[in-house]
Write a protein that holds these residues in place. Sequence first.
Motif, PDB file in Angstrom:
ATOM      1  N   VAL A  54      57.536 -42.823 -12.476  1.00 26.78           N
ATOM      2  CA  VAL A  54      57.208 -41.396 -12.481  1.00 26.78           C
ATOM      3  C   VAL A  54      58.493 -40.601 -12.705  1.00 26.78           C
ATOM      4  O   VAL A  54      58.614 -39.861 -13.682  1.00 26.78           O
ATOM      5  N   TYR A 138      47.643 -43.777 -12.899  1.00 26.31           N
ATOM      6  CA  TYR A 138      48.465 -44.908 -13.328  1.00 26.31           C
ATOM      7  C   TYR A 138      47.609 -45.983 -13.996  1.00 26.31           C
ATOM      8  O   TYR A 138      48.022 -46.626 -14.970  1.00 26.31           O
ATOM      9  N   ILE A 211      54.178 -35.937  -3.976  1.00 31.49           N
ATOM     10  CA  ILE A 211      53.903 -35.282  -5.252  1.00 31.49           C
ATOM     11  C   ILE A 211      53.652 -33.791  -5.074  1.00 31.49           C
ATOM     12  O   ILE A 211      54.359 -32.949  -5.642  1.00 31.49           O
ATOM     13  N   GLN A 269      53.916 -32.556 -10.998  1.00 31.18           N
ATOM     14  CA  GLN A 269      55.163 -33.287 -11.219  1.00 31.18           C
ATOM     15  C   GLN A 269      55.834 -33.592  -9.898  1.00 31.18           C
ATOM     16  O   GLN A 269      55.622 -32.911  -8.902  1.00 31.18           O
ATOM     17  N   TRP A 270      56.629 -34.627  -9.909  1.00 31.94           N
ATOM     18  CA  TRP A 270      57.392 -35.039  -8.729  1.00 31.94           C
ATOM     19  C   TRP A 270      58.752 -34.367  -8.828  1.00 31.94           C
ATOM     20  O   TRP A 270      59.615 -34.779  -9.589  1.00 31.94           O
ATOM     21  N   GLY A 363      59.662 -35.896 -12.183  1.00 28.18           N
ATOM     22  CA  GLY A 363      58.726 -36.886 -12.676  1.00 28.18           C
ATOM     23  C   GLY A 363      57.511 -36.153 -13.213  1.00 28.18           C
ATOM     24  O   GLY A 363      56.709 -35.632 -12.444  1.00 28.18           O
ATOM     25  N   ILE A 365      53.961 -35.460 -14.697  1.00 34.12           N
ATOM     26  CA  ILE A 365      52.653 -36.106 -14.671  1.00 34.12           C
ATOM     27  C   ILE A 365      51.673 -35.387 -15.602  1.00 34.12           C
ATOM     28  O   ILE A 365      51.122 -35.988 -16.517  1.00 34.12           O
ATOM     29  N   GLN A 462      57.046 -37.999 -22.045  1.00 35.36           N
ATOM     30  CA  GLN A 462      55.809 -38.691 -21.665  1.00 35.36           C
ATOM     31  C   GLN A 462      55.439 -39.700 -22.761  1.00 35.36           C
ATOM     32  O   GLN A 462      54.516 -39.482 -23.540  1.00 35.36           O
TER      33      GLN A 462
END
Length: 527
Positions: A54, A138, A211, A269-270, A363, A365, A462
Motif C-alpha cells: 500500500v 486487495y 487507513i 489513502q494511507w 499509500g 488506494i 497505481q
Amino acid sequence: MKIKSLYLYVVLAAGLASCAESQFEDAYTDPSKLAETTVGKQFSGMIYSNREFVLPSYWNYFVIHRITNNRYNQATGWVNEENQYVPGSAAINDRWNAYYNVLAQYREIEKVYNALSDAQKADQRIYMITAATFFYDYTQQVIDLHGDIPWSAAGMLSTNGGDYTQSYPAYDTAEGIYTKMLDDLKTFADELNSITVKDAVAAEFKTQDLINKGSIAKWKTYVNSLRLRMLTRVSASSAFSARAQSEIGSILSAPATYPVALTNAGNIQWDVYSLGTILPANTFQSGLEDWNGNIASKALIDHMVGNDDPRLEYVFEPGTAANGQYLGLDPMMNGTSQTELIATNTLSIYNRSTISRNQYFPGVIITASEVHLLAAEYYLKNGQAATAKAHYESAIKQSLAFYQNLRSLSNNGITPAPTPPTEADVAAYLAKTPVSWDAAASTQAKMTLIAEQKWIHFNVVQPIENWAELRRLDLVKLNFWTDQSNQQSLPPNRWVYPGSEATYNMPNYSAVQGEDNLTNKIFWDAN
C-alpha cells in the motif's frame, strides 16, 4: 513436522512477520496466542502486514512493478531485452505470498470474531465490515493479475486445528469471487448507514484503523468507491453487465446514501503523518529510481507535452542535460541505442521531489480523479454526454490538485518547485480535447479520452489499476518492441501462477493448469 504446502507456511507465518517489528508488538499480538488477542488488534495486524503493498516500497516497485506493470503500461521507459514480457518468478512469488499472508491474517480475524458471544459480535461488527473491505480491495488486485485463485478454502490451517491434510486450498473462479465480494460490499454499504458503534469500540477503532483513522464516513466512501471500481471492471462481462448497469446507477444517483470520493479530501489513502514511527520512512526512492526505473516513456511524455498538460512539471522533470526539454524513451529503439541515450542524461524522469523522494508520499488506494473517470464512463455509455464531460473535466482538475498536494507534502527539494498553472492554463488544456463531447463524435472517441486520463493519472502511482484498465478498455494505443526470441513476444494478458502451486498444491492446481498461460485473458477483458 515438515510443512507440505506454501499456503501452510504462509498461514503459520502470517502473524509472525508483523511481530518482527518490535515497535508494533504492543499494538498487535501473535495470532497463535488467541487468548491474548482481540478482533481490533488482528484488524490492524492485517493492514500492517500489507503495508509494503500500500505504502510505496522498494520491494514492490523494484522487484515487482519495475519489470512488469510499469512496462506493460508504458508508464516508464526501459531498455529492451530478450524475455522481457515474461513476468519474473520473484515478482510473481512475492506478490502471491504477500496476498496469502494477508488472507491468513483475515482468517484469524474471522476466527477470533466467531468465538465471541452474539452481543460481542454486534459490538465488534465494524471491524468485520472494514476488514473485509480492505481484504476485498486487495483480492481484486490479485484476481486481476491471475484470474482464478484459491480463496474460500485458503488460509484455513488455524481454523482447521492445524490439520494440514484438510487445508490444501481449491481454486475459486474469478467470477465467483467477484460475485461474493460485490454481494458483501452492497450489504456493507447499506449496513454502514445504520450501524451503531459504542463509544469504547469507536475509541479503539480510531487507534487500530491505520487507513481511515476510525472515520465511519470515510469507510462508507471506501466501500462505495470500491463497488464503483469493481462494477465498472466487470461491466463488459455478460454475467455482470445488467448488475453493473443497475448498481452503478444506484450509487451515482444517491450520493447521500452511497457516497464516493469526489474530491481529494475524500481520497482513500494511507497517510504518513510523521517519520520515525512504527511506519518506517518509505523506500520509494530506491524502489523507483534504481536501475533507471524512473525513466519516462515516450508515449506518456509526448501526450503530456503535446497537450500542454498542467501536471507535467509535477509528475516529471527534464534530464540534467536536456536544457529543460521533456523527452521520453522510445520503446521501438533497439537496446543498444536506448542504453546510449540513457547515458546522455537527456531523458526525463519521474519528479523526485513530488514522487520517489517524497517521504510523506501516501499509500494511494482510491482517488477522486479515478472516481470521476468511472462516473464519466457510466454516463457516456448511457447517453448523457454533458454529465460525462463534467465528470471528465472534474477528474482532470482533481488529478492536478492531487499531484500539487503531493508536492506540497514533500520534504524534498531536489527538483525546483513548479510554477502553479493558472485557471486559464487548465481551461486551455481542457479546450485541447480533440473531440466535442456534446456533438456527433463517437462514444469510442470520447471513451479514448477517458482511458488516456486514467493512464496519465495512474502512471507509476497505481500500476495494477493502470494495467487492468488498459487491458479492459484497450483504447490507449501503445507500440511495443516485438521480442522475436520468445513465444511471448508482446506484453501478456495475465500473470501465471507461481511454481509453488504445481509443486505443493498440484491436486487443486491441475483444475486450472490448462488455462495457466500468459495469453489467457481475465474474464472481464472482452477485447
